[in-house]
Design a protein around this motif. Structure first.
Motif, short mmCIF file in Angstrom:
data_model
loop_
_atom_site.label_atom_id
_atom_site.label_comp_id
_atom_site.label_asym_id
_atom_site.label_seq_id
_atom_site.Cartn_x
_atom_site.Cartn_y
_atom_site.Cartn_z
N ARG A 163 0.87 -1.18 0.00
CA ARG A 163 0.00 0.00 0.00
C ARG A 163 0.90 1.23 0.00
O ARG A 163 1.73 1.40 0.90
CB ARG A 163 -0.91 -0.03 1.22
CG ARG A 163 -2.11 -0.98 1.00
CD ARG A 163 -2.74 -1.38 2.28
NE ARG A 163 -1.81 -2.12 3.10
CZ ARG A 163 -1.94 -2.30 4.40
NH1 ARG A 163 -2.96 -1.80 5.03
NH2 ARG A 163 -1.05 -3.00 5.08
N ILE A 164 0.74 2.04 -1.00
CA ILE A 164 1.63 3.18 -1.21
C ILE A 164 0.86 4.46 -0.93
O ILE A 164 -0.24 4.66 -1.43
CB ILE A 164 2.18 3.18 -2.65
CG1 ILE A 164 2.95 1.87 -2.92
CG2 ILE A 164 3.06 4.40 -2.89
CD1 ILE A 164 3.34 1.67 -4.36
N VAL A 165 1.44 5.32 -0.10
CA VAL A 165 0.83 6.62 0.19
C VAL A 165 1.67 7.69 -0.50
O VAL A 165 2.86 7.84 -0.21
CB VAL A 165 0.75 6.88 1.70
CG1 VAL A 165 0.18 8.27 1.96
CG2 VAL A 165 -0.09 5.81 2.39
N ALA A 166 1.04 8.42 -1.42
CA ALA A 166 1.70 9.54 -2.09
C ALA A 166 1.32 10.82 -1.35
O ALA A 166 0.56 10.80 -0.38
CB ALA A 166 1.28 9.59 -3.55
N GLY A 167 1.82 11.94 -1.83
CA GLY A 167 1.55 13.21 -1.16
C GLY A 167 0.09 13.63 -1.22
O GLY A 167 -0.38 14.39 -0.38
N GLN A 168 -0.62 13.15 -2.25
CA GLN A 168 -2.02 13.50 -2.43
C GLN A 168 -2.83 12.26 -2.75
O GLN A 168 -2.32 11.32 -3.36
CB GLN A 168 -2.17 14.50 -3.60
CG GLN A 168 -1.34 15.78 -3.47
CD GLN A 168 -1.84 16.69 -2.37
OE1 GLN A 168 -3.02 16.70 -2.05
NE2 GLN A 168 -0.93 17.45 -1.77
#
Ligand code: ZN
Length: 308
Positions: free
Chosen positions: A229-234
Motif C-alpha cells: 500500500r503506497i501513500v503519495a503526497g495527495q
C-alpha cells in the motif's frame, strides 16, 4: 460595514439557496475537517491537511510521516492526540522541504517531536528559497522548525513493535526526498515521488529533475510488490501499478524532450510538439510539467548524452 444579518442574506443569495435550505454557512471560512483512514495496525492515513500525513501510533509514542500545511497543524495534533493512547509525538519525518509537507514542523517540534529528514531538506528549510516556476520566495524557517536528526543515505528506527525504515533518493522531486517503509505492514510512504492522475512536479529550483525522478521511481518499484500500500503526497492509497505507469510516462517524456533539446527547440516549441499527448487524458495539462522537465534537463545535459 455590512450588518451580519445582511451579510448572511447576501451569502444565501450568492449560494443560490432558498430560505430554509441547509446552507453550508457554518462551513464558510472554516477549514474542512481532517479525515483519518486506517491503513493497517495502528497506522492512519490522515487527509485534508494540505498533504497526506501518515500517523504510526504506539504506546511508546507516535511517529508522523509529513505534517501537512501550517494552517492545519492544530487540527492535526488534536486528531493524533484523540486517536493515540499517548500524547507523546516521538518523531516527524519530512519527506522533503515543500511547505505543504513541513508546515507543522514548528508546532510538532514544540510538542516534543524530533524531526527526521535528509540533510538537504534541513539546508533548504534553513535558507531563503527562490522558486522560479512558482514566482515565489520562501523565507527561512525558524530554528525550531528545522530537522534535528538528519541522514544521508538510509537509516531505520524502532517505534514500539513497529520497525520503520527510511532512505534518500537523490535529485528527484527535490534533492532531499526520502521514503518511509513499514516492512511488517508493507506500507510505503513516498511524499511527492508519486503523482497519479496529474503530472508530477520535478522542482529543478531545489535539485529535482526528470532523470532523478525516474531513478526514484525505480527505487520505489524495487521496494514494493503487488500488495504494497503506497501513500503519495495527495489522494487515496496507491499501488505498485501506479509507479509502473509513472515510470512509463517519465521515460517517454524524458527521451522526447531530450531529443527536442538536442534539436535546439525552445520550451514553447517543445510544448507545441505535444510530447505528452497520450498521457494528457489521464494527467491533465502538461505545460508546467514540460517546463520543469525542460528547465531541469538543461542542468543535466551530460547525462542526457550532450547536445549535438
Ligand atoms: Zn512537494
Amino acid at each position: 460595514m455590512v450588518p451580519p444579518t445582511t451579510r448572511r442574506n447576501f451569502l444565501r443569495a450568492a449560494l443560490g439557496g432558498a430560505a430554509g435550505m441547509a446552507l453550508p454557512l457554518s462551513a464558510l471560512g472554516r477549514r474542512a475537517a481532517l479525515t483519518a483512514t486506517p491503513l493497517g495496525d495502528n497506522v492512519l492515513l490522515i487527509g485534508g491537511a494540505g498533504a497526506n500525513v501518515v500517523a504510526i501510533l504506539s504506546l511508546d509514542g507516535c511517529a508522523l510521516v509529513d505534517g501537512g500545511a501550517a494552517d492545519h497543524s492544530a487540527d492535526l495534533l488534536k486528531l493524533v492526540y484523540e486517536r493515540a493512547q499517548t500524547r507523546r509525538i516521538e518523531t516527524l519525518f519530512n519527506t522533503h522541504w515543500h511547505w505543504d509537507h513541513t508546515g507543522s514542523n514548528e508546532r510538532l517540534s514544540k510538542a516534543g517531536a524530533k524531526i527526521v529528514a535528509h540533510e538537504n531538506t534541513k539546508l533548504w528549510l534553513g535558507a531563503e528559497i527562490i522558486v522560479e516556476w512558482e514566482n515565489r520566495t520562501y523565507p527561512p524557517r525558524p530554528p525550531q522548525a528545522l530537522p534535528n536528526q538528519t541522514f544521508y543515505t538510509s537509516d531505520k528506527m524502532q517505534l514500539g513493535q513497529q520497525s520503520i525504515e527510511y532512505a534518500h533518493v537523490p535529485q528527484a522531486h527535490t534533492d532531499g526526498d526520502m521514503y518511509v517503509f513499514l516492512p511488517s505492514q508493507n506500507i510505503l510512504v513516498v511524499g511527492d515521488l508519486l503523482a497519479v492522475d496529474r503530472y508530477p512536479i520535478v522542482d529543478y529550483c531545489t535539485g529535482g529533475w526528470i532523470g532523478g525522478f525516474i531513478d526514484a521511481t525505480k527505487a520505489l518499484l524495487e521496494r514494493s510488490d503487488a500488495q504494497t500500500r503506497i501513500v503519495a503526497g495527495q489522494g487515496p492509497v496507491r499501488a505498485r501499478a501506479d509507479l509502473e505507469n509513472q515510470l512509463t510516462m517519465c521515460n517517454a517524456v524524458k527521451d522526447r524532450v531530450a531529443a527536442m533539446i538536442r534539436r535546439g527547440l525552445s520550451i514553447e516549441e517543445v510544448i507545441a510538439e505535444k510530447p505528452t499527448a497520450e498521457f494528457d487524458g489521464q494527467r491533465g495539462d502538461p505545460q508546467l510539467f514540460l517546463t520543469l522537465v525542460y528547465r531541469g534537463a538543461l542542468g543535466h545535459i551530460r547525462e542526457l548524452g550532450g547536445v549535438v
